[in-house]
Write an enzyme that holds these catalytic residues in place. Sequence first.
Site, PDB file in Angstrom:
ATOM      1  N   LYS A 108     -29.503   9.724  -2.758  1.00 13.77           N
ATOM      2  CA  LYS A 108     -29.234   8.527  -3.551  1.00 13.77           C
ATOM      3  C   LYS A 108     -29.581   8.727  -5.022  1.00 13.77           C
ATOM      4  CE  LYS A 108     -27.468   5.937  -0.386  1.00 13.77           C
ATOM      5  NZ  LYS A 108     -26.018   5.619  -0.468  1.00 13.77           N
TER       6      LYS A 108
ATOM      7  N   TYR B 161     -32.883  11.449   2.103  1.00 13.38           N
ATOM      8  CA  TYR B 161     -32.068  10.278   1.754  1.00 13.38           C
ATOM      9  C   TYR B 161     -32.339   9.850   0.316  1.00 13.38           C
ATOM     10  CZ  TYR B 161     -30.173   5.504   2.088  1.00 13.38           C
ATOM     11  OH  TYR B 161     -29.467   4.348   1.880  1.00 13.38           O
TER      12      TYR B 161
ATOM     13  N   ASP C 157     -12.439   9.759   8.204  1.00 14.11           N
ATOM     14  CA  ASP C 157     -13.726  10.450   8.219  1.00 14.11           C
ATOM     15  C   ASP C 157     -13.832  11.187   6.894  1.00 14.11           C
ATOM     16  OD1 ASP C 157     -15.895  12.108   8.487  1.00 14.11           O
ATOM     17  OD2 ASP C 157     -15.323  12.913  10.448  1.00 14.11           O
TER      18      ASP C 157
END
Length: 233
Positions: free
Chosen positions: A151, A147, A57
């Site tokens: 990115k 998002y 993780d």
Amino acid sequence: MQLDGASGLVVGATGGLGSAVARELAGRGARLALSGRDEAALEGLARDIDAVALPADLTEPGAPAQVVGDAHSSLGELSLAVNAPGVVAFGEVAALEESVLRQLVEVGLVAPILLTRSFLASAQEGAVIVNVSAIVAEMPTAGMAAYSGVKAGLSGFDQAAARELRRRKIRLLDVRPPHLETGFADRALAGEPPKLKEGLDPRAAARLIVDAMADDRAREVDWSAAASDRGST
């Protein structure tokens, strides 16, 4: 870069693109360590391609460095790394929950940066790193603001770090794929995905990414070359 016999790490290997890249690299003779959160899927893929499975993780403190260290211990000197961990969320900014934002940032931005840093601690001349961003880094999309920001942040890091690493003759490729038919959008942390046009086959995307890794002159992936490979897997 000579891929046959090269040793490397693929992170996010249980995702649609990560698994396709892992299979493509293995098919060209690379020796791999694979990391992902889904332990059962990871071990199944590792068996299929004779790779080392390193479940992790990446949001846990120290996990990125541990994964790279374990890959090095298992395979020896690493000459390639593909960092493709990722999660996505949809919806208006006003509805964005803090916990979702933090997970987007930790998995999609912080983890790839830490993985890159850890890989560079022992990387030699000629090594190549692939960090998977997304087309929204250059075309931010409403309903995906957080998002898109994550990115874009990763893409900015990649482009600056790539310039730093040229002195060491290490390539860092900022890979910004278009929409792929991986089912990624259906596993969102929050919200419903917009209606999307048919995406590219992730196997075609993987071939282009690995082609760029093998080509010492490549600094980008030419996605137009996969236009004829649209379709679901």
